[in-house]
Design an enzyme around this catalytic site. Structure first.
Site, PDB file in Angstrom:
ATOM      1  N   CYS A   1      -2.400   1.695   8.662  1.00 29.79           N
ATOM      2  CA  CYS A   1      -1.299   0.495   7.857  1.00 29.79           C
ATOM      3  C   CYS A   1      -1.908  -1.542   7.819  1.00 29.79           C
ATOM      4  O   CYS A   1      -2.650  -1.699   8.470  1.00 29.79           O
ATOM      5  CB  CYS A   1      -0.485   0.142   9.143  1.00 29.79           C
TER       6      CYS A   1
ATOM      7  N   GLU B   1       0.993  -1.014  -0.229  1.00 33.39           N
ATOM      8  CA  GLU B   1       0.219   0.072   0.133  1.00 33.39           C
ATOM      9  C   GLU B   1       0.962   1.185  -0.065  1.00 33.39           C
ATOM     10  O   GLU B   1       1.983   1.346   0.026  1.00 33.39           O
ATOM     11  CB  GLU B   1      -0.784  -0.025   1.073  1.00 33.39           C
TER      12      GLU B   1
END
Ligand code: SAH
Length: 355
Positions: free
Chosen positions: A334, A92
């Site tokens: 996260c 990501e």
């Protein structure tokens, strides 16, 4: 295997020149290739290169080792990116729009080995380190998405522990801050670590005064041990000593990240203990309202608890802010987007842009 092919996006000018010369190309080609790479362009778009050279390059190298698989834009302008790598791993990144400019948050590993109890990135352990070329490639692609606005800051706060991928991350820091490539001032790059003491000391001597963020999350080793396995080998006295060393070597203040977790570390007495540990240190505390991770049984403190904690620290003379919550609606924390993607494999139902 494609993974083993040279990654042009990870080569500095010396390496790129040598590589191209090895293929028989004149030295001025290096700057031409670089000019395309930094704009996120792959071989197909490198229009001023001769076809024969491009053919050779395709055989022996990859230009951009990452590509954008998904883009999720939040109401607040935050854009969550899912990158695909050559070996089909995904990681990501996040583009955040602040008043002072665009900040890119990058991952440094696929997954993470550190095992923090509250973090989605570590749920399946570490699959592998990212290469400098993958990290630079992701920054180039993110820059092409944010264009014409330039990336103003980069924070290594995505998945992974940057100091557990030391050599590639340091090479990335050198390239990202070099005027030959992204030219982002080293003070505009932040590196967040869970507190690997030896590596922090080594980083202090690299001549790369990045903003060092340390994920503290607890005022004592007893609480820290409960949520961060890494705390056992890196106890608080040694960790704070390494922070003082970093401050002394770089002249930069250290940022402490502290996620407030209900019933664990969020009471005024914890703020008092924290303040007594940090007193006299050139530092700043960034309070993070914990993003609930459904996979784990930890909940964020209430807004009232966060305010009280902040007030307590302020009263004790500690510089403190509360991190603005961005991108909640796009799984901004996260590892959340990647975790979701792994749960519901292809095709991504919410693909909004990408390629
Ligand atoms: N491994 C590095 C960088 C990645 S994590 C580190 O530990 O610092 C970036 C920050 O997000 C860290 O402070 C981490 O503790 C925090 N974080 C992880 N999961 C979170 C969650 N669910 N809510 C809030 N912050 C979280």
């Amino acid at each position: 295997m494609s993974e083993a092919r040279a990654q042009l996006a990870g080569m500095d000018m010396g390496a790129l020149s040598a590589f191209l010369q090895g293929l028989g190309a004149p030295s001025y080609r290096a700057a031409q290739v670089r000019d395309w790479l930094v704009r996120g362009v792959d071989f197909d778009g490198m229009r001023n290169l001769p076809a024969a050279l491009l053919e050779r390059l395709r055989e022996v190298s990859v230009a951009q080792p990452a590509r954008v698989l998904e883009r999720h834009k939040s109401q607040d302008g935050t854009e969550k990116l899912l990158f695909g790598l050559m070996d089909s791993h995904v990681v990501e990144g996040v583009l955040m729009r602040y008043a002072h400019g665009i900040t890119l948050c990058l991952s440094t590993q696929v997954g993470c080995l550190m095992g923090c109890a509250f973090c989605a990135s570590t749920l399946e352990g570490k699959l592998r380190d990212l290469t400098r070329g993958e990290m630079m490639g992701m920054a180039y692609l993110a820059g092409s998405i944010s264009a014409p606005e330039r990336l103003h800051n980069i924070v290594l706060m995505g998945s992974g522990e940057p100091l557990d991928n030391y050599d590639e991350v340091v090479a990335f820091l050198r390239m990202a801050s070099s005027p030959d490539f992204l030219g982002i001032g080293i003070r505009h790059i932040s590196l967040s670590t869970c507190g690997l003491v030896d590596r922090m000391k080594r980083l202090a001597g690299e001549g790369l005064p990045v903003t060092l963020s340390v994920s503290l999350h607890a005022p004592s080793d007893s609480i820290r041990n409960e949520i961060m396995p890494v705390a056992r080998a890196n106890p608080l006295p040694a960790l704070l000593e390494a922070c003082r060393h970093y401050i002394q070597m770089t002249g930069r203040r250290v940022i402490f990240e502290y996620a407030l977790i209900r019933g664990l570390n969020a009471e005024p007495r914890h703020a008092q203990e924290l303040a007594s540990r940090l007193r006299g240190m050139q530092c700043h505390v960034n309070l993070i309202p914990l993003n609930d991770v459904p996979e784990r049984d930890l909940r964020g403190a209430t807004a009232r608890e966060v305010r009280a904690f902040q007030a307590e620290l302020e009263a004790l003379g500690i510089s403190v802010t509360v991190r603005r919550r961005l991108g909640d609606d796009v799984a901004g924390a996260c590892g959340q987007l990647r975790a979701r993607r792994l749960k519901t494999p292809l095709p991504g139902a919410q693909v909004e842009g990408g390629e």
